[in-house]
Design a protein around this motif. Structure first.
Motif, short mmCIF file in Angstrom:
data_model
loop_
_atom_site.label_atom_id
_atom_site.label_comp_id
_atom_site.label_asym_id
_atom_site.label_seq_id
_atom_site.Cartn_x
_atom_site.Cartn_y
_atom_site.Cartn_z
N ASN A 284 0.81 -1.22 0.00
CA ASN A 284 0.00 0.00 0.00
C ASN A 284 0.83 1.26 0.00
N GLU A 285 1.84 1.27 0.88
CA GLU A 285 2.66 2.46 1.00
C GLU A 285 3.49 2.65 -0.26
N LEU A 286 4.03 1.56 -0.79
CA LEU A 286 4.80 1.68 -2.02
C LEU A 286 3.92 2.25 -3.13
N LYS A 287 2.70 1.74 -3.21
CA LYS A 287 1.77 2.22 -4.25
C LYS A 287 1.44 3.69 -4.04
N ARG A 288 1.17 4.05 -2.79
CA ARG A 288 0.80 5.44 -2.49
C ARG A 288 1.91 6.39 -2.95
N VAL A 289 3.16 6.04 -2.64
CA VAL A 289 4.25 6.94 -2.99
C VAL A 289 4.56 6.84 -4.48
N ALA A 290 4.50 5.63 -5.03
CA ALA A 290 4.86 5.45 -6.44
C ALA A 290 3.93 6.22 -7.37
N LYS A 291 2.70 6.47 -6.93
CA LYS A 291 1.78 7.16 -7.84
C LYS A 291 2.21 8.62 -8.10
N PHE A 292 3.10 9.14 -7.26
CA PHE A 292 3.62 10.49 -7.51
C PHE A 292 4.73 10.47 -8.57
N PHE A 293 5.17 9.28 -8.93
CA PHE A 293 6.30 9.19 -9.85
C PHE A 293 5.94 8.43 -11.13
N THR A 294 4.66 8.42 -11.45
CA THR A 294 4.28 7.74 -12.68
C THR A 294 4.71 8.58 -13.88
N SER A 295 4.63 8.01 -15.07
CA SER A 295 5.06 8.71 -16.28
C SER A 295 4.29 10.00 -16.46
N MET A 296 4.93 10.96 -17.09
CA MET A 296 4.28 12.22 -17.44
C MET A 296 3.23 11.95 -18.52
N PRO A 297 2.26 12.84 -18.67
CA PRO A 297 1.25 12.65 -19.73
C PRO A 297 1.84 12.94 -21.11
N TYR A 298 2.65 11.99 -21.60
CA TYR A 298 3.33 12.19 -22.88
C TYR A 298 2.35 12.19 -24.04
N GLU A 299 2.73 12.95 -25.08
CA GLU A 299 1.97 12.86 -26.33
C GLU A 299 2.53 11.71 -27.15
N LYS A 300 1.67 11.20 -28.04
CA LYS A 300 2.16 10.16 -28.97
C LYS A 300 2.94 10.85 -30.08
N LEU A 301 4.21 10.61 -30.16
CA LEU A 301 5.04 11.30 -31.15
C LEU A 301 5.89 10.30 -31.90
N ASN A 302 6.46 10.79 -33.02
CA ASN A 302 7.39 9.95 -33.76
C ASN A 302 8.79 10.07 -33.19
N ASP A 303 9.61 9.09 -33.56
CA ASP A 303 11.00 9.08 -33.14
C ASP A 303 11.81 10.18 -33.80
N GLN A 304 11.22 10.71 -34.85
CA GLN A 304 11.99 11.65 -35.67
C GLN A 304 11.15 12.90 -35.82
N ASP A 305 11.84 14.06 -35.92
CA ASP A 305 11.12 15.31 -36.07
C ASP A 305 11.83 16.19 -37.09
N ASP A 306 11.09 16.66 -38.09
CA ASP A 306 11.71 17.42 -39.17
C ASP A 306 12.35 18.72 -38.69
N VAL A 307 11.63 19.43 -37.82
CA VAL A 307 12.15 20.71 -37.31
C VAL A 307 13.52 20.49 -36.65
N PHE A 308 13.57 19.46 -35.83
CA PHE A 308 14.80 19.14 -35.12
C PHE A 308 15.91 18.76 -36.10
#
Lengths: 549, 202
Positions: A284-308
């Motif tokens: 329980n405690e591990l879960k409680r604390v781990a939920k603060f460190f879940t992945s950021m709300p990433y967008e679905k993107l390609n591995d490559q970017d033309d601008v870059f």
């Protein structure tokens, strides 16, 4: 990142009140210097050469933009408009006033920060990988356990007056970036055969006067027992560590004296009593604390970017910065970006309050409002989209945060040294800046490639010189400042301690000495071979001969 | 108001115990790395036979004896022990080994006291913890010596319930320090469960 609840906030508020009371008792003469010393140290307050120094905790190197802005405001209001990021991922203020420190702590508490146990003979700030949670080679994100350890170690009643300071590092990646082998306890997380999270426990490592790499005390520890096993280790140390001689008081000396087998026997005997006691972590405690460190709300993107890609093609300066400062990310289309706090000619690790505000802005705009401090004393935006990297660079560059030297010779790891610190035997910042100035040619720097240069102003080794590919240690000889040089040290999973090349040098000789070391490397290296690998292949002698020729 | 430096639980009380010191010995000043050694090594320098033999044991009061003196006079003290007149003290560099090998039940002592010569000596906390948890000591556990306000909270959490505050320090101020933190994180002797087991946390 972790967010305080009422319990955390109350503890920090009560600490501010406690320290305010302690400071006022000291100022009114009710506490002697000796009585006040450990109390102020456990709040990160040193008495330094010019003024006190206050070390603010950045638990496992993680900061929000809001916190960084507060640090900038504090630096302006209570200090001289800048701060120093240290090799323990903390922030140090060089010019606060003793009587104002309770006010500084109160300001910090408003953004869930403090200076608890950043010094003193207690369990210090827990450190970890600056790429935790985003590194592609990560097996387990160690931050939840790091936070659980932080809470457990905060005002631990049994371990607040140990024989000496006590440092714990956690790591969960294939390639260790937390130097677990150079800590009093290193916890290395992995999945065992049953696919359960387990810990390899290292003990008795440390730099300082007697550098020793740690030994494995337990190959397999189930994660639930992380706290109780640490308690067993630290209790044996608390009872049997040497208190008669400050230089022999670290746990590494006890482990060495007993031998790892005997030390392990004592720890295991102690642990039999502590195993499954109330501090055993539950799901329980591990879960409680781990939920603060879940992945950021990433967008679905390609591995490559033309601008870059176009920016890389069209802009050589950008391309060479990217090569050094941009790091792979587990999420497609994202990268981590290191902002260099090592512009040539300025104190390594220092940031002005304006720079802090710029970094906070960059974090808000491009990296979910969070950033990291690395033990190499740089700042990291962990989650930047490929297409935004060029914008980050332009803005960072405009504020001297984009020197393309990450991982190169001028990305010098350096303690504040004799300019500020009263423990130091010699200055370290002027050595760093003179070397940076001597290697100001960027093409040459990139040609030299990966090289870690660490400078400490005394054998306490805050600049981690023993594990620098080139290490520089300030020594005092009859009242004048000299510098001893080691080569062949390395951090990481294949860590090693450097070897002293010979008699020490005067400050003005140092850039020349480094040049000579580099000459030998350039001459002797195989294609694609880094400095450290050349040293490991050919040994110290060719370097020694050329330097002292 | 009482003229006492002794705290038991939350109150200042008069001390009903007479402290029995060891006769002092001329100890040579030891140095390490050019500095005077301030802390004895664990297990080092037990009292000498001479010191033990020359210790005067008062006859008509409740007394706190050095552990070594008690062990030497154990048989002779049996009746007084039954009358709850005998307590023990030991210093932070002593181990509990001798005590727990000879006395299977340490609850025959109404009080055990630990002497801390310098407040920075954190062994006192481990000793308190061991006495309470491993050896199940249920009676009064006292800290004396360099006992200061700013360590009281840790002493309380490590199982102590009695504190003889150093002479010259304000015992009423010290009393307040027992309440420094209302809800500590980790489980310890006084509050066994860590905060995450005691409360629902978000």
């Amino acid at each position: 990142m972790y967010q305080y609840d009422n319990i955390d906030q109350t503890i920090v508020n009560e600490r501010v009140a406690q320290f305010r009371d302690q400071t006022s008792r000291y100022l009114s003469g009710k506490l002697t210097d000796d009585e006040f010393r450990p109390l102020r140290l456990q709040n990160g307050l040193y008495i330094q050469r010019h003024a006190p120094m206050l070390r603010i905790a950045i638990p496992y190197g993680l900061l929000s933009s809001k916190q960084l802005r507060k640090l900038a405001d504090i630096a302006d209001r209570f200090d001289r408009g800048y701060g120093h990021f240290s090799t323990r991922q903390n922030l140090q203020l060089n010019w606060p006033k003793l009587e104002e420190t309770p006010d500084i702590l109160e300001e910090l508490s408003k953004v869930e920060m403090h200076a608890i146990q950043t010094s003193g003979n207690c369990i210090r700030n827990i450190t970890t990988d600056q790429f935790a949670g985003v590194a592609p080679d990560e097996i387990i994100d160690p931050r939840a356990i790091a936070e659980i350890l932080r809470q457990w170690s905060t005002f631990h009643p049994e371990f607040s007056f140990l024989p000496r300071k006590f440092k714990i590092a956690v790591s969960g990646s294939k390639q260790d970036r937390a130097i677990v082998q150079a800590h009093d306890i290193g916890l290395e997380f992995y999945y065992d055969k049953k696919q359960k999270m387990a810990i390899r426990v290292w003990v008795g490592g440390g730099l300082g006067r007697t550098p020793i790499l740690g030994s494995v005390i337990r190959e397999h520890l189930e994660w639930e027992h992380a706290l109780t096993y640490c308690e067993a280790i630290i209790r044996v140390y608390n009872l049997h560590g040497r208190r008669d001689n400050i230089y022999k008081a670290r746990i590494k000396i006890l482990v060495k004296a007993l031998g790892i087998e005997e030390f392990k026997k004592q720890v295991e005997a102690e642990w039999l009593h502590l195993k499954n006691s109330p501090n055993t972590i539950n799901e329980n405690e591990l879960k409680r604390v781990a939920k603060f460190f879940t992945s950021m709300p990433y967008e679905k993107l390609n591995d490559q970017d033309d601008v870059f890609d176009q920016a890389i093609q069209n802009n050589k300066a950008f391309a060479s910065w990217v090569k050094r400062s941009v790091h792979p990310h587990k999420q497609k289309g994202y990268q981590s970006v290191t902002l260099s706090l090592k512009p040539h000619g300025l104190a390594p690790g220092d940031a002005t309050s304006d720079q802090m505000r710029i970094v906070a802005e960059l974090a808000d705009q491009y990296s979910f409002g969070e950033l990291r401090v690395s033990h190499e004393q740089n700042l990291i935006l962990a989650d930047v989209k490929l297409k935004d990297i060029f914008n980050v660079w332009e803005k960072a560059k405009a504020h001297q945060l984009a020197t393309p030297n990450i991982g190169l010779l001028t990305d010098i790891i350096c303690c504040p040294g004799g300019d500020f610190c009263s423990l130091a035997n010699a200055k370290s910042i002027p050595i760093a800046t003179s070397i940076q100035e001597a290697f100001d040619d960027l093409d040459y720097l990139h040609d030299i490639g990966e090289l870690e240069l660490n400078i400490s102003g005394c054998m306490n080794a805050c600049g981690h010189h023993h594990i620098g590919h080139i290490g520089v240690l300030g020594v005092d000889k009859d009242g004048s400042e000299w510098y001893q040089v080691t080569i062949g040290g390395k951090q990481g999973s294949d860590a090693s301690l450097g070897t002293v090349i010979g008699p020490s040098f005067a400050a003005e000789e140092m850039p020349g000495v480094i040049k000579k070391l580099i000459d030998v490397y350039i001459k002797q290296r195989n294609p694609e071979e880094s400095f450290i690998d050349t040293v490991r292949r050919i040994g110290v002698n060719p370097f020694k001969e050329h330097v002292y020729a | 108001m009482l003229n006492s430096q002794l705290i038991l639980n939350q109150s200042i009380i008069d001390d009903e115990w007479t402290f029995v010191a060891l006769p002092s010995e001329n100890e040579e000043i030891k140095k390490q790395a050019g500095k005077v050694v301030l802390f004895k090594l664990t297990g080092e320098s037990s009292p000498s036979e001479l010191q033990i033999n020359e210790t005067v044991i008062p006859q008509n009061s409740k007394i706190i004896l050095p552990l070594s003196v008690y062990l030497k006079n154990r048989e002779a003290l049996k009746t007084r022990l039954k009358n709850n007149e005998i307590a023990l003290w030991l210093a932070t560099h002593e181990t509990l080994h001798a005590l727990i090998t000879i006395e299977k039940d340490i609850n025959i002592f109404p009080l055990i006291a630990i002497f801390v010569e310098r407040f920075q000596d954190g062994r006192i906390f481990s000793l308190g913890n061991l006495l309470r948890t491993r050896y199940q000591f249920k009676n009064t556990l006292r800290a004396f010596g360099d006992v200061l306000q700013d360590q009281l909270f840790y002493l309380k959490r490590s199982g102590f319930d009695s504190y003889l505050i150093k002479t010259g320090k304000d015992v009423h101020e010290a009393l307040k320090a027992l309440q420094s933190f209302s809800d500590p994180y980790q489980g310890a002797v006084d509050i066994k469960e860590p905060v995450w087991k005691r409360r629902v946390r978000s």
